[in-house]
Motif scaffolding. Structure first.
Motif, mmCIF file in Angstrom:
data_model
loop_
_atom_site.group_PDB
_atom_site.id
_atom_site.type_symbol
_atom_site.label_atom_id
_atom_site.label_comp_id
_atom_site.label_asym_id
_atom_site.label_seq_id
_atom_site.Cartn_x
_atom_site.Cartn_y
_atom_site.Cartn_z
ATOM 1 N N ASP A 415 4.306 -2.362 3.184
ATOM 2 C CA ASP A 415 3.320 -3.440 3.089
ATOM 3 C C ASP A 415 2.876 -3.626 1.638
ATOM 4 O O ASP A 415 2.816 -4.747 1.123
ATOM 5 C CB ASP A 415 2.086 -3.136 3.958
ATOM 6 N N ASP A 416 2.590 -2.511 0.989
ATOM 7 C CA ASP A 416 2.127 -2.570 -0.394
ATOM 8 C C ASP A 416 3.218 -3.158 -1.302
ATOM 9 O O ASP A 416 2.947 -4.024 -2.142
ATOM 10 C CB ASP A 416 1.741 -1.162 -0.841
ATOM 11 N N LEU A 417 4.443 -2.715 -1.100
ATOM 12 C CA LEU A 417 5.551 -3.222 -1.913
ATOM 13 C C LEU A 417 5.718 -4.734 -1.737
ATOM 14 O O LEU A 417 5.829 -5.486 -2.719
ATOM 15 C CB LEU A 417 6.845 -2.491 -1.509
ATOM 16 N N ASN A 418 5.703 -5.188 -0.496
ATOM 17 C CA ASN A 418 5.882 -6.629 -0.247
ATOM 18 C C ASN A 418 4.700 -7.441 -0.789
ATOM 19 O O ASN A 418 4.890 -8.543 -1.293
ATOM 20 C CB ASN A 418 6.096 -6.894 1.246
ATOM 21 N N GLU A 419 3.506 -6.879 -0.704
ATOM 22 C CA GLU A 419 2.344 -7.583 -1.257
ATOM 23 C C GLU A 419 2.449 -7.721 -2.768
ATOM 24 O O GLU A 419 2.097 -8.763 -3.333
ATOM 25 C CB GLU A 419 1.057 -6.826 -0.911
ATOM 26 N N ARG A 420 2.943 -6.675 -3.420
ATOM 27 C CA ARG A 420 3.052 -6.738 -4.886
ATOM 28 C C ARG A 420 4.136 -7.735 -5.309
ATOM 29 O O ARG A 420 3.983 -8.444 -6.301
ATOM 30 C CB ARG A 420 3.295 -5.346 -5.454
ATOM 31 N N ILE A 421 5.199 -7.796 -4.549
ATOM 32 C CA ILE A 421 6.226 -8.814 -4.857
ATOM 33 C C ILE A 421 5.635 -10.214 -4.654
ATOM 34 O O ILE A 421 5.869 -11.132 -5.445
ATOM 35 C CB ILE A 421 7.466 -8.622 -3.961
ATOM 36 N N ALA A 422 4.838 -10.350 -3.593
ATOM 37 C CA ALA A 422 4.233 -11.660 -3.304
ATOM 38 C C ALA A 422 3.320 -12.101 -4.437
ATOM 39 O O ALA A 422 3.288 -13.289 -4.796
ATOM 40 C CB ALA A 422 3.457 -11.592 -1.990
ATOM 41 N N ASP A 423 2.579 -11.156 -5.015
ATOM 42 C CA ASP A 423 1.733 -11.502 -6.173
ATOM 43 C C ASP A 423 2.608 -11.918 -7.347
ATOM 44 O O ASP A 423 2.327 -12.901 -8.036
ATOM 45 C CB ASP A 423 0.885 -10.293 -6.600
ATOM 46 N N ALA A 424 3.674 -11.161 -7.575
ATOM 47 C CA ALA A 424 4.520 -11.415 -8.743
ATOM 48 C C ALA A 424 5.241 -12.755 -8.623
ATOM 49 O O ALA A 424 5.425 -13.474 -9.616
ATOM 50 C CB ALA A 424 5.538 -10.278 -8.904
#
Ligand SMILES: *Cc1c(COP(=O)(O)O)cnc(C)c1O
Length: 474
Positions: A415-424
């Motif tokens: 979840d954290d990884l996908n959220e960080r990609i979404a921000d980027a």
């Protein structure tokens, strides 16, 4: 100097200034960043007090264009997949400019025979496009939100009348709580409409199976328990997380049997009926009492545009017709659309709707819908074939719900990884895509409705997400 009356030639100069920009702008759409990294700062550079002395027409436009292009989002371009937002067809764009040039108020026939007549025709053409009964009618509004409000206002009027109360005159006070039933797929704008209508967004009965779709057994149980009291059922033809549908035909059966009003939110999903490949998904919509869809999504007309269709337009008139001595009366074949809509003065949205339907016709729209379906199928196949992405939901229409899941990363990190990609991704600019929470997991959910999107644009999605994912510090 900056008095507009002293600059009579500026009208044309202003349009020419924008048209010059449009040339380069449209050419940039396929390749330029969807959003610039400096967009927030560029937006915040607009400011200061109201000028005493204006800059003058062209200087103000220059400032708007220069700062504006840095601060805006190329959401009408082919690599914008966030939410569900269409671009603009060339005919719709041209007609929209004409709409501003002519500056029509489509409140009534006398204010603009053009806008009123085109609204009548556009609504009929849309009913033909969607296979809705020709004897229904409707109204153009600003989007899905107001279309849901309008359709549900007709439902509320009907429900009050079933109790012998004209809600638009006497209000809700003498009435019991209105039973409103739906599935887990209801859109937030449906809830907001219920709130605005005084029906209460917190007073819904949700009949959902584990996926969120309408649980027909539960719906039937709830309808039967009402013991003949009238109810409003909201069916959802296309929800925003994965493009899933409630079983509208079966819901219509139950609404028939129990005498309930059926409202269908088809903000983008109604377009499933435009292609034989997907029409079955939205079968039964023609049996509803009110149905809505959006113009600024799959129809690809500029913001803002939506439509509400009702089986009995008189219910809209009883809800929204607020006559006054200075206002005209509707005549047969010359409806006053302001008397069917929440607004009184209204932008002439019908020009763009008419122009795009006239320009591309049924086959053009079928091509736009099918290209979007192909794009969704292509992405879904890429996700399934990859070993670092995971498809999370079926892909019945135009939304692909998936997440990044590279080998070796623990489930608890995903979840954290996908959220960080979404921000980027939102500052990266190559593509624009948003996330949702699906079955408790953070998921990407690109939606395809833009007529410009090509398979090469689709191929950038996984490439970009993978690239951004691999660059993130652990
Ligand atoms: C987009 C959407 C809406 C709201 O439409 P707006 O045009 O944004 O007001 C309502 N329902 C569904 C299913 C949608 O996708």
């Amino acid at each position: 100097m900056s008095d507009p009356l002293e600059q009579p030639a500026d009208g044309l100069a202003a349009l020419e200034r924008v048209a010059r920009e449009a040339d380069a702008y449209l050419a940039s759409l396929p390749t330029a960043p969807v959003r610039l990294a400096r967009s927030n700062e560029a937006a915040e550079a607009f400011g200061g007090p109201l000028p005493d002395e204006g800059l003058g027409t062209l200087a103000a436009l220059d400032e708007l264009i220069e700062g504006g292009l840095d601060a805006h989002v190329r959401s009408s371009g082919p690599r914008f997949f966030h939410w569900v937002m269409g671009g603009t067809t060339p005919a719709a764009l041209g007609a929209d400019w004409l709409t501003s040039l002519l500056d029509q108020n489509s409140g009534g026939w006398d204010a603009s025979p053009l806008a009123s007549r085109l609204e009548l025709i556009s609504l009929r053409w849309l009913r033909e496009l969607f296979g809705l009964p020709v004897d229904w009618d409707g109204v153009l509004v600003t989007g899905g939100q107001m279309a849901n409000f309008t359709g549900l206002a007709a439902a509320r009027q009907w429900w009050g009348e079933r109790h012998g109360v004209d809600v638009s005159v006497d209000g809700l006070a003498a009435l019991p709580q209105a039973p409103v039933l739906t599935s887990g797929f209801i859109h937030v704008t449906g809830l907001k409409a219920l709130g605005m209508l005084g029906l209460g967004r917190g007073r819904l009965t949700t009949c959902a199976d584990p996926m969120g779709a309408m649980d027909l057994a539960v719906l039937e149980r709830e309808l039967r328990a009402l013991d003949g009291a009238p109810a409003i059922v909201i069916g959802n033809a296309g929800e925003v997380n994965a493009g899933l549908f409630d079983p509208i035909e079966r819901i219509a059966d139950l609404c028939d049997e129990y005498g309930a009003w059926l409202h269908v939110d088809g903000a983008f999903g109604l377009f499933a009926r435009v292609s034989p490949r997907t029409a079955e998904l939205a079968a039964g919509v023609e049996r509803a009492h009110s149905v809505i869809s959006d113009g600024h999504k799959w129809l690809n007309v500029p913001f803002d545009c939506g439509f509400a269709f009702v089986r009995d337009p008189e219910l809209l008139t009883r809800t929204f017709a607020a006559g006054a001595a200075y206002l005209p009366e509707a005549k047969e074949d010359r409806p006053i659309f302001a008397f069917r809509a929440p607004e009184l003065s209204r932008r002439a949205r019908s020009l763009a709707v008419w122009a795009t339907l006239a320009a591309y016709g049924r086959s053009g729209y079928r091509a736009i819908v099918e290209r979007s379906l192909d794009n969704a199928t292509r992405l879904a196949a890429q996700v399934e074939e990859s070993d670092d992405f995971e498809l999370l939901a079926p892909v019945p229409l135009n939304v692909v719900c998936f997440r990044y899941r590279p080998p070796g990363v623990a489930e608890t990190e995903l979840d954290d990884l996908n959220e960080r990609i979404a921000d980027a991704v939102l500052t990266d600019g190559r593509i624009y895509v948003g996330t949702t929470s699906w079955a408790g997991r953070v998921a990407f959910r690109p939606a395809f409705v833009n007529w410009r999107t090509t398979s090469a644009d689709v191929d950038l999605i996984l490439e970009t997400l993978r690239d951004l994912g691999s660059q993130l510090p652990a």
